[in-house]
Write an enzyme that holds these catalytic residues in place. Structure first.
Site, PDB file in Angstrom:
ATOM      1  N   ASN A 100       0.860  -1.184   0.000  1.00 49.74           N
ATOM      2  CA  ASN A 100       0.000   0.000   0.000  1.00 49.74           C
ATOM      3  C   ASN A 100       0.900   1.239   0.000  1.00 49.74           C
ATOM      4  OD1 ASN A 100      -1.804   2.041   0.497  1.00 49.74           O
ATOM      5  ND2 ASN A 100      -2.389   1.330   2.548  1.00 49.74           N
ATOM      6  N   LYS A 111       0.091   4.252  -0.211  1.00 48.79           N
ATOM      7  CA  LYS A 111      -0.556   5.407   0.444  1.00 48.79           C
ATOM      8  C   LYS A 111      -0.388   6.674  -0.408  1.00 48.79           C
ATOM      9  CE  LYS A 111      -0.154   3.048   4.833  1.00 48.79           C
ATOM     10  NZ  LYS A 111      -0.087   3.136   6.287  1.00 48.79           N
ATOM     11  N   HIS A 141      -9.426   0.965   4.917  1.00 49.44           N
ATOM     12  CA  HIS A 141      -8.170   1.200   5.648  1.00 49.44           C
ATOM     13  C   HIS A 141      -8.440   2.124   6.839  1.00 49.44           C
ATOM     14  CE1 HIS A 141      -4.127   2.414   6.660  1.00 49.44           C
ATOM     15  NE2 HIS A 141      -3.702   1.347   5.996  1.00 49.44           N
ATOM     16  N   GLU A 167      -6.845   4.496   8.069  1.00 48.74           N
ATOM     17  CA  GLU A 167      -6.616   5.936   7.841  1.00 48.74           C
ATOM     18  C   GLU A 167      -7.861   6.584   7.242  1.00 48.74           C
ATOM     19  OE1 GLU A 167      -2.995   5.406   5.638  1.00 48.74           O
ATOM     20  OE2 GLU A 167      -1.962   4.822   7.477  1.00 48.74           O
ATOM     21  N   GLU A 193      -5.174  -5.014  10.556  1.00 49.25           N
ATOM     22  CA  GLU A 193      -4.165  -3.983  10.782  1.00 49.25           C
ATOM     23  C   GLU A 193      -4.456  -3.262  12.095  1.00 49.25           C
ATOM     24  OE1 GLU A 193      -2.171  -2.641   6.808  1.00 49.25           O
ATOM     25  OE2 GLU A 193      -3.888  -1.385   7.226  1.00 49.25           O
ATOM     26  N   GLY A 213       2.733   2.231  10.780  1.00 49.17           N
ATOM     27  CA  GLY A 213       3.702   3.314  10.637  1.00 49.17           C
ATOM     28  C   GLY A 213       4.397   3.678  11.933  1.00 49.17           C
ATOM     29  N   SER A 217       3.672  -2.218  10.370  1.00 48.78           N
ATOM     30  CA  SER A 217       5.121  -2.288  10.595  1.00 48.78           C
ATOM     31  C   SER A 217       5.733  -3.639  10.240  1.00 48.78           C
ATOM     32  CB  SER A 217       5.454  -1.894  12.040  1.00 48.78           C
ATOM     33  OG  SER A 217       5.048  -0.550  12.280  1.00 48.78           O
ATOM     34  N   GLY A 267       2.987  -1.161   4.273  1.00 46.52           N
ATOM     35  CA  GLY A 267       3.002   0.271   3.990  1.00 46.52           C
ATOM     36  C   GLY A 267       4.417   0.729   3.655  1.00 46.52           C
TER      37      GLY A 267
HETATM   38  P1  13P Z   1       3.210   0.310   7.697  1.00 39.73           P
HETATM   39  O1  13P Z   1       3.726  -0.973   7.070  1.00 39.73           O
HETATM   40  O2  13P Z   1       3.922   1.517   7.217  1.00 39.73           O
HETATM   41  O3  13P Z   1       3.101   0.193   9.179  1.00 39.73           O
HETATM   42  O4  13P Z   1       1.696   0.496   7.159  1.00 39.73           O
HETATM   43  C1  13P Z   1       0.815  -0.565   7.226  1.00 39.73           C
HETATM   44  C2  13P Z   1      -0.397  -0.217   6.463  1.00 39.73           C
HETATM   45  O5  13P Z   1      -1.160   0.650   6.867  1.00 39.73           O
HETATM   46  C3  13P Z   1      -0.641  -0.907   5.199  1.00 39.73           C
HETATM   47  O6  13P Z   1      -1.917  -0.673   4.729  1.00 39.73           O
END
Ligand code: 13P
Length: 251
Positions: A9, A11, A95, A97, A167, A173, A212, A233
């Site tokens: 992803n 983002k 997601h 976010e 997640e 992140g 992560s 991510g």
């Molecule tokens: P990270 O791998 O940066 O923690 O993000 C995970 C994520 O939100 C994937 O959709």
């Protein structure tokens, strides 16, 4: 035996130059044939990523789509039908976010899943708890609520092509991954909840872990019984890290 899947992803990251470079590198790097690999660029770069990866086995998807199907008057939105038209196979839905920062409700997420499936695309459906919810012992309750909305609104019989992703919001992140045991507990609960509605779906459905994931922890996470791959991510923006994670999923 479920075939592992690793999705990157990207983002809201990238420029024409960096996306071009990343995509060319992905096209050249050796990836395991036993793993489905998918990348999810920002909308505006999907077209060029699809072109560069046309002869590779890497699938391409979007990070979101409109809840409105088809085509028509909805300024600024992108529909699943349009994503299909430019060569997408997958759409990420729900997601955290988007749930948290853009206020997407369980019901809206479920409606989007339905639109994605009706458009002939495959959804990757995200669920997961926030830190305060974990700290108050509500993780499984939250994840079940998010999952139940999808099953209620879409219907289990329509979810055969869906992929699920757990997640934990606190792990995204943050550099702070769930431990393999913490992740496995929730993955097993998701599968059990699916099984209460359809044993066949529960057996078949791939459940990815996201939060992560790095080359250093991927092998251990993917070694758990109910973890069928990862939703990546930050590490998906670095071809060496992403390909190492894909190889870990193939082991
Ligand atoms: P990270 O791998 O940066 O923690 O993000 C995970 C994520 O939100 C994937 O959709």
């Amino acid at each position: 035996m479920r075939r592992p899947l690793v999705a990157g992803n990207w983002k809201m990251n990238g420029t024409c130059a960096s996306v071009g470079e990343l995509t060319l590198s992905l096209n050249e790097v050796a990836l395991p044939e036993s793993v489905d690999v998918v990348v999810l660029p920002p909308y505006i770069y999907i077209d060029r990523v699809v072109s560069v990866l046309a002869n590779s086995l890497i699938g391409v998807g979007a990070q979101n789509c409109s809840v409105k199907p088809g085509f028509g008057a909805l300024t600024g939105e992108i529909s699943a039908a349009q994503l299909k038209d430019i060569g997408c196979d997958w759409v990420l839905v729900g997601h955290s976010e988007r749930r948290i920062e853009l206020g997407e409700s369980d019901e809206l997420v479920a409606e989007k899943v339905r639109v994605v499936l009706d458009s002939g695309l495959r959804p990757i459906i995200c669920v997961g708890e926030e830190l305060s919810e974990r700290q108050s012992g509500r993780t499984l309750e939250i994840v079940k609520r998010q999952l139940d909305a999808v099953m209620r609104i879409v219907g289990v019989e329509s979810l055969g092509e869906a992929v699920f992703a757990y997640e934990p919001v606190w792990a995204i992140g943050s550099g702070l991954s769930a431990t393999p045991e913490q992740a496995q507990e929730v993955h097993a609960a998701i599968r059990a909840r699916l099984a209460e509605n359809s044993k066949e779906l529960a057996e078949k459905a791939r459940i990815l872990y996201g939060g992560s994931v790095k080359p250093e922890n991927a092998l251990e996470l993917f070694g758990m019984a109910d973890i069928d791959g990862g939703l990546i991510g930050g590490a998906s923006l670095k071809v060496n890290d992403f390909s190492a994670i894909c190889r870990a999923a193939g082991n």
